[in-house]
Motif scaffolding. Sequence first.
Motif, PDB file in Angstrom:
ATOM      1  N   SER A 194      42.134 -39.216  88.893  1.00  0.00           N
ATOM      2  CA  SER A 194      42.472 -40.754  89.050  1.00  0.00           C
ATOM      3  C   SER A 194      42.302 -41.041  87.522  1.00  0.00           C
ATOM      4  O   SER A 194      41.688 -40.830  86.706  1.00  0.00           O
ATOM      5  CB  SER A 194      41.806 -41.304  89.926  1.00  0.00           C
ATOM      6  N   ILE A 195      43.162 -42.208  87.368  1.00  0.00           N
ATOM      7  CA  ILE A 195      43.146 -42.970  86.407  1.00  0.00           C
ATOM      8  C   ILE A 195      42.922 -44.413  86.624  1.00  0.00           C
ATOM      9  O   ILE A 195      43.524 -45.108  87.456  1.00  0.00           O
ATOM     10  CB  ILE A 195      44.764 -43.121  85.651  1.00  0.00           C
ATOM     11  N   ASN A 196      41.757 -44.994  86.168  1.00  0.00           N
ATOM     12  CA  ASN A 196      41.505 -46.410  86.418  1.00  0.00           C
ATOM     13  C   ASN A 196      42.687 -47.376  85.978  1.00  0.00           C
ATOM     14  O   ASN A 196      42.830 -47.199  84.637  1.00  0.00           O
ATOM     15  CB  ASN A 196      40.216 -46.746  85.763  1.00  0.00           C
ATOM     16  N   ALA A 197      42.749 -48.345  86.445  1.00  0.00           N
ATOM     17  CA  ALA A 197      43.813 -49.254  85.942  1.00  0.00           C
ATOM     18  C   ALA A 197      43.596 -50.178  84.767  1.00  0.00           C
ATOM     19  O   ALA A 197      44.424 -50.823  84.049  1.00  0.00           O
ATOM     20  CB  ALA A 197      44.113 -50.447  87.050  1.00  0.00           C
ATOM     21  N   THR A 198      42.233 -50.044  84.325  1.00  0.00           N
ATOM     22  CA  THR A 198      41.802 -50.821  83.194  1.00  0.00           C
ATOM     23  C   THR A 198      42.218 -49.872  81.846  1.00  0.00           C
ATOM     24  O   THR A 198      41.866 -50.096  81.009  1.00  0.00           O
ATOM     25  CB  THR A 198      40.306 -50.906  83.072  1.00  0.00           C
ATOM     26  N   THR A 199      42.478 -48.614  82.149  1.00  0.00           N
ATOM     27  CA  THR A 199      43.020 -47.505  81.006  1.00  0.00           C
ATOM     28  C   THR A 199      44.252 -48.070  80.395  1.00  0.00           C
ATOM     29  O   THR A 199      45.091 -48.693  81.133  1.00  0.00           O
ATOM     30  CB  THR A 199      43.104 -46.330  81.703  1.00  0.00           C
ATOM     31  N   ASP A 200      44.412 -47.981  78.999  1.00  0.00           N
ATOM     32  CA  ASP A 200      45.429 -48.267  78.476  1.00  0.00           C
ATOM     33  C   ASP A 200      46.776 -47.246  78.146  1.00  0.00           C
ATOM     34  O   ASP A 200      47.630 -47.546  78.544  1.00  0.00           O
ATOM     35  CB  ASP A 200      45.246 -49.002  76.914  1.00  0.00           C
ATOM     36  N   LEU A 201      46.120 -46.090  77.839  1.00  0.00           N
ATOM     37  CA  LEU A 201      46.753 -44.933  77.807  1.00  0.00           C
ATOM     38  C   LEU A 201      46.540 -43.694  78.467  1.00  0.00           C
ATOM     39  O   LEU A 201      45.161 -43.428  78.631  1.00  0.00           O
ATOM     40  CB  LEU A 201      47.052 -44.699  76.378  1.00  0.00           C
ATOM     41  N   ALA A 202      47.332 -42.676  78.793  1.00  0.00           N
ATOM     42  CA  ALA A 202      47.007 -41.556  79.682  1.00  0.00           C
ATOM     43  C   ALA A 202      47.734 -40.392  79.342  1.00  0.00           C
ATOM     44  O   ALA A 202      48.861 -40.359  79.199  1.00  0.00           O
ATOM     45  CB  ALA A 202      46.837 -41.702  81.134  1.00  0.00           C
ATOM     46  N   LEU A 203      47.161 -39.073  78.984  1.00  0.00           N
ATOM     47  CA  LEU A 203      47.778 -38.012  78.601  1.00  0.00           C
ATOM     48  C   LEU A 203      47.504 -36.980  79.887  1.00  0.00           C
ATOM     49  O   LEU A 203      46.258 -36.727  79.865  1.00  0.00           O
ATOM     50  CB  LEU A 203      47.589 -37.453  77.342  1.00  0.00           C
ATOM     51  N   ILE A 204      48.528 -36.569  80.355  1.00  0.00           N
ATOM     52  CA  ILE A 204      48.095 -35.604  81.533  1.00  0.00           C
ATOM     53  C   ILE A 204      49.057 -34.277  81.394  1.00  0.00           C
ATOM     54  O   ILE A 204      50.227 -33.907  80.808  1.00  0.00           O
ATOM     55  CB  ILE A 204      48.784 -36.145  82.746  1.00  0.00           C
ATOM     56  N   ARG A 205      48.371 -32.982  81.355  1.00  0.00           N
ATOM     57  CA  ARG A 205      48.774 -31.684  81.141  1.00  0.00           C
ATOM     58  C   ARG A 205      48.079 -30.633  82.161  1.00  0.00           C
ATOM     59  O   ARG A 205      46.886 -30.858  82.283  1.00  0.00           O
ATOM     60  CB  ARG A 205      48.610 -31.377  79.909  1.00  0.00           C
ATOM     61  N   ALA A 206      48.653 -30.068  83.147  1.00  0.00           N
ATOM     62  CA  ALA A 206      47.809 -29.279  84.183  1.00  0.00           C
ATOM     63  C   ALA A 206      47.354 -28.182  83.322  1.00  0.00           C
ATOM     64  O   ALA A 206      47.974 -27.573  82.394  1.00  0.00           O
ATOM     65  CB  ALA A 206      49.039 -28.961  84.971  1.00  0.00           C
ATOM     66  N   ALA A 207      46.075 -27.688  83.763  1.00  0.00           N
ATOM     67  CA  ALA A 207      45.441 -26.706  83.098  1.00  0.00           C
ATOM     68  C   ALA A 207      46.083 -25.448  83.266  1.00  0.00           C
ATOM     69  O   ALA A 207      46.326 -24.501  82.343  1.00  0.00           O
ATOM     70  CB  ALA A 207      44.025 -26.483  83.504  1.00  0.00           C
ATOM     71  N   THR A 208      46.957 -25.165  84.381  1.00  0.00           N
ATOM     72  CA  THR A 208      47.456 -23.968  84.749  1.00  0.00           C
ATOM     73  C   THR A 208      49.024 -24.572  85.056  1.00  0.00           C
ATOM     74  O   THR A 208      49.513 -25.405  85.348  1.00  0.00           O
ATOM     75  CB  THR A 208      47.300 -23.494  85.958  1.00  0.00           C
TER      76      THR A 208
END
Length: 437
Positions: free
Chosen positions: A351-365
Amino acid sequence: MSCSCTFSPATVPASSDPSKHVNFSTGMVLGVEDYRQEFAYHSARDRWIVREIAGYGTLSGLSVSLDRDESDVLTDKLRISAGTAAAPSGQLICVGADQCALLNSWLSTADVVEKVNAIDAHRTPADSATIKVWLTLCYTNCAVARVPIPGQPCRSEEDLMAPSRIADDYRLSLSFDPPEIGETDYLRLLAQYRQALPPAAALPATQALRRALVRRIRRQAKLLFAPVPDAFAVGDDAAVELHPDMAPEIVEELRNLWITELRPQVVPPPCSGTGASTNDCVPLAALTIDVIKGATGWVIDNSGGPLKVDIDQSDRPFIQSLALAASPFGIAATLPPPPTQEIAWLSANGSINATTDLALIRAATPSDALTIGITGGGNARPQRKLYIRNAGEANVRLVPNNSGVIDGEAGKDLSPGAFVYLAYDGAGNWRTRAGRW
């Protein structure tokens, strides 16, 4: 809410090439296309100077406020003062007098009613909703001053006259669709990334380590914001600690990255032949409005006190005049430190909290599709904005909490390499803002 044209808008024909001007010579027979070509060249150069050197945004005036009539809430107005702006194309816009919109009248139009009904369908209790709309100022033009023109006999009455002038004009609009992400937004995101870097306890011991750290930060910035991210490498999704003494060096590096690599993709050079964005509008404000359904339709909720209308201008671009830039209030003014920014790195379902400004997502697999929840929306900060990049090779599904929606849907899929910039309305609803590529 708009400025209407007497005739249909007219523009310079597409055959006019803004990179060429007429080579006047003695004996040349000039026609209409020659004059259009000469105008297109000089007009394009003027816009180019404004856009490349000054940028875009509000130049003067255009303040946004709410006028309330205590005796008749149905006449509550959104007021925009007279002023000037430069559109993303570099086209100058002039609003000569204050403009107003009756918000409750706007809420009663058929297309707005349809959109609010769709938002209300997700709400409990029914017949109440929180909507988020964007106010923009756009450039347009109008063909005016009709005059008789020569031609063939037996023409229709409409063909006997033609506009002799093209007048600059503008359009003020309220829309449920967020404006495109512009240059100002990307610069703000770069600044947020810089602020999100955690502090390091000590400087790198050698110059080689300092250079390696600068390269890592540059790669992360490109991974987050470049249209086509660089190939992912081990460690790219790890937080980079930055000692305060290196902050000026990193700011300079990010500035150079923006000018040399990122900006040409956000704002294509006018000679590149890629064309300009079709959205030639300047964002003025985002409005978050609580509405209720009464006997006559949707109206602004005024129960228990003031109208529930929030005017957020935090994303509004401005252009400083040289006089302002040289003053104590200008570019070099001493400002308070920016608020703490947050960046999230995810490689598994989470999950990403809505207070976060930026998020980078990458599946480990690489083959694993991920589901990421957005938690903690709440009602305290309806101006929240969240930038998310899928830097992996698998799809990512974004799902808001508490039965929230993204663009009216239960979730949104991010394909590999895609990004989304979300704006929150304070009531569980997120809207996406499109990029320029």
